[in-house]
Design a protein around this motif. Structure first.
Motif, PDB file in Angstrom:
ATOM      1  N   ASN A 297      -0.161  10.299   7.082  1.00  0.00           N
ATOM      2  CA  ASN A 297       0.139   8.993   7.652  1.00  0.00           C
ATOM      3  C   ASN A 297      -0.522   8.926   9.019  1.00  0.00           C
ATOM      4  N   LEU A 298      -0.402   7.805   9.662  1.00  0.00           N
ATOM      5  CA  LEU A 298      -0.791   7.679  11.058  1.00  0.00           C
ATOM      6  C   LEU A 298       0.371   8.145  11.932  1.00  0.00           C
ATOM      7  N   GLY A 299       0.087   8.311  13.229  1.00  0.00           N
ATOM      8  CA  GLY A 299       1.130   8.717  14.156  1.00  0.00           C
ATOM      9  C   GLY A 299       1.953   7.561  14.678  1.00  0.00           C
ATOM     10  N   HIS A 300       1.618   6.358  14.300  1.00  0.00           N
ATOM     11  CA  HIS A 300       2.412   5.148  14.550  1.00  0.00           C
ATOM     12  C   HIS A 300       1.825   4.076  13.641  1.00  0.00           C
ATOM     13  N   GLY A 301       2.262   2.829  13.788  1.00  0.00           N
ATOM     14  CA  GLY A 301       1.810   1.785  12.882  1.00  0.00           C
ATOM     15  C   GLY A 301       0.364   1.391  13.096  1.00  0.00           C
ATOM     16  N   ILE A 302      -0.290   0.981  12.003  1.00  0.00           N
ATOM     17  CA  ILE A 302      -1.654   0.471  12.091  1.00  0.00           C
ATOM     18  C   ILE A 302      -1.661  -0.804  12.931  1.00  0.00           C
ATOM     19  N   THR A 303      -2.698  -1.005  13.722  1.00  0.00           N
ATOM     20  CA  THR A 303      -2.761  -2.149  14.639  1.00  0.00           C
ATOM     21  C   THR A 303      -3.601  -3.278  14.042  1.00  0.00           C
ATOM     22  N   PRO A 304      -3.419  -4.504  14.553  1.00  0.00           N
ATOM     23  CA  PRO A 304      -3.966  -5.686  13.871  1.00  0.00           C
ATOM     24  C   PRO A 304      -5.485  -5.763  13.766  1.00  0.00           C
TER      25      PRO A 304
ATOM     26  N   GLY B 223       9.799  18.784  -0.086  1.00  0.00           N
ATOM     27  CA  GLY B 223       9.275  20.063   0.364  1.00  0.00           C
ATOM     28  C   GLY B 223       8.442  20.801  -0.644  1.00  0.00           C
ATOM     29  N   GLU B 224       8.110  20.145  -1.758  1.00  0.00           N
ATOM     30  CA  GLU B 224       7.334  20.824  -2.784  1.00  0.00           C
ATOM     31  C   GLU B 224       5.851  20.847  -2.419  1.00  0.00           C
ATOM     32  N   ASP B 225       5.149  21.872  -2.901  1.00  0.00           N
ATOM     33  CA  ASP B 225       3.695  21.878  -2.798  1.00  0.00           C
ATOM     34  C   ASP B 225       3.145  20.811  -3.736  1.00  0.00           C
ATOM     35  N   THR B 226       2.131  20.087  -3.263  1.00  0.00           N
ATOM     36  CA  THR B 226       1.537  19.027  -4.074  1.00  0.00           C
ATOM     37  C   THR B 226       0.034  19.246  -4.171  1.00  0.00           C
ATOM     38  N   GLU B 227      -0.558  18.695  -5.226  1.00  0.00           N
ATOM     39  CA  GLU B 227      -1.990  18.919  -5.472  1.00  0.00           C
ATOM     40  C   GLU B 227      -2.866  18.313  -4.374  1.00  0.00           C
ATOM     41  N   ARG B 228      -2.370  17.311  -3.710  1.00  0.00           N
ATOM     42  CA  ARG B 228      -2.982  16.761  -2.489  1.00  0.00           C
ATOM     43  C   ARG B 228      -1.879  16.086  -1.705  1.00  0.00           C
ATOM     44  N   ALA B 229      -2.179  15.710  -0.482  1.00  0.00           N
ATOM     45  CA  ALA B 229      -1.169  15.039   0.322  1.00  0.00           C
ATOM     46  C   ALA B 229      -1.013  13.585  -0.130  1.00  0.00           C
ATOM     47  N   PRO B 230       0.216  13.139  -0.399  1.00  0.00           N
ATOM     48  CA  PRO B 230       0.427  11.698  -0.589  1.00  0.00           C
ATOM     49  C   PRO B 230       0.146  10.979   0.724  1.00  0.00           C
ATOM     50  N   VAL B 231      -0.260   9.723   0.646  1.00  0.00           N
ATOM     51  CA  VAL B 231      -0.638   9.003   1.865  1.00  0.00           C
ATOM     52  C   VAL B 231      -0.182   7.549   1.806  1.00  0.00           C
ATOM     53  N   TRP B 232       0.316   7.070   2.925  1.00  0.00           N
ATOM     54  CA  TRP B 232       0.574   5.654   3.183  1.00  0.00           C
ATOM     55  C   TRP B 232       0.492   5.490   4.685  1.00  0.00           C
ATOM     56  N   VAL B 233       0.560   4.262   5.195  1.00  0.00           N
ATOM     57  CA  VAL B 233       0.570   4.069   6.642  1.00  0.00           C
ATOM     58  C   VAL B 233       1.660   3.080   7.028  1.00  0.00           C
TER      59      VAL B 233
END
Length: 364
Positions: free
Chosen positions: A333-340, A19-29
């Motif tokens: 992130n995406l709203g679900h998994g990345i597709t092929p 819940g901490e403020d961060t300098e930018r959003a971390p991202v993964w998918v």
């Protein structure tokens, strides 16, 4: 425990999850180590899907593929495995042809007797733990490693349907026809999930995610009756066990796809640090509902990745503007998994846009 691993150099996602403020959003998918990557397809040419899952060296190789490809852009890795390793550990056969198939699904509650009465995850799922430890070392502190499991309702549905389903008619028939037997099986699955998640932390996982992929197939009443109690059971008991065993306090994410009706209730009662969002809710509305009680994760529609770079950039900009309104951590992130079929360079553009717009939004 963490002293056995290289020092973590990027803790952005851990701070956001708390819940901490961060300098930018971390991202993964979600599914970032998957079929859209040519290097993944190359490995799969000579190795069956569950063979990869059960071979720590191969699972580590595939987990690391997106980390290597997108160096400096990804803020987390997720161990290459599958939610259906739990039904396998419980004694069910699962094939991948190409989607999941159970040759002998559960037909009536009497079939539950065929499941293993006791599941020793340290024996049955040791290969996942070994892959986590190996991967955590190989990451060399570049990014944190996420462990995961499927939610009991989602696993229950697979075990009864025998694979994917558009209606979940068989699984729903169970909960309506055999409600008490269904609750007992769901709790039994939940206990295996608890053991599995705690074992992943012991092995080196630094975040945990529970995937309730079919949560949205239940009515609000049925979700609160059959799915929610097990989700709460998992978070409560994993956190209790981690504390009792002197293990690191590990942020937990719940992704209950399609259950946006329950966001406020989950934020107050489910016991997770992060709630994942699908693309069917506006970030501003999601933050209004949950307040600053939890961090949020999501939520661009994965199909935007097929729309070209202008569409990706516009969607990321809107997403960043939405999530940065109000207080609370946010993991892109995406709203679900990345597709092929996604082009890997279009995913790179998604990451680059998140870096640019989430930092700009945060600094505005």
């Amino acid at each position: 425990m963490d002293t056995q691993f290289p020092t973590l150099r990027n803790d952005l996602i851990l701070r956001a999850a708390r819940g901490e403020d961060t300098e930018r959003a971390p991202v993964w998918v979600m599914r970032q180590a998957g079929r859209y990557l040519p290097e993944f397809r190359e490995v799969r040419k000579s190795h069956e899907f569950f063979e990869v899952c059960r071979t720590p060296e191969l699972a580590t190789t595939i987990t690391m593929q997106p980390v290597h490809r997108y160096t400096g852009l990804l803020d987390a890795s997720i161990i290459f495995s599958d939610i259906l390793v739990i039904p396998q550990a419980m004694g069910m056969e699962v094939l991948m042809n190409p989607g999941p198939q159970f040759p002998n699904p559960l037909v009536t509650p009497a079939d539950v007797s065929k499941l293993s009465p006791v599941v020793d995850v340290n024996k049955e799922l040791k290969y996942v733990f070994d892959a986590i430890t190996r991967t955590r070392t190989e990451l060399n502190g570049e990014v944190p490693l996420i462990g995961f499991c499927g939610a009991p309702w989602t696993l229950f549905a697979y075990m009864i349907e025998g694979g994917g389903s558009k209606t979940l008619q068989l699984a729903k028939s169970w909960i309506f026809r055999y409600p008490e037997e269904s609750k007992a099986l769901l709790l039994r699955i939940a206990d295996v999930c608890v053991d599995f998640l705690v074992g992943q932390v012991k092995a080196g996982a630094q975040l945990l995610q529970v995937f309730d992929s079919w949560a949205g197939e239940l009515s609000p009443h049925d979700f609160s009756t059959f799915s929610f109690p097990t989700l709460q059971h998992i978070s409560t008991n994993v956190k209790r066990r981690l504390t009792a065993e002197g293990l690191p306090a590990t942020p937990m994410t719940l992704f209950a796809k399609g259950a946006n009706h329950a966001l406020g209730f989950l934020a107050k009662n489910a016991g997770y640090d992060v709630l994942g969002l699908d693309w069917c809710i506006d970030p501003v509305e999601a933050r209004r509902i949950v307040g600053d009680k939890v961090a949020l994760q999501g939520n661009m529609d994965p199909n935007v990745l097929y729309g070209g770079r202008d569409a990706i950039e516009a969607a990321v900009k809107r997403m960043c503007e939405g999530f940065r309104q109000g207080k609370g951590g946010w993991i892109a992130n995406l709203g679900h998994g990345i597709t092929p079929g996604v082009e890997p360079e279009d995913l790179r553009w998604f990451f680059e846009c998140v870096h640019r717009y989430s930092a700009a939004q945060n600094n505005s």
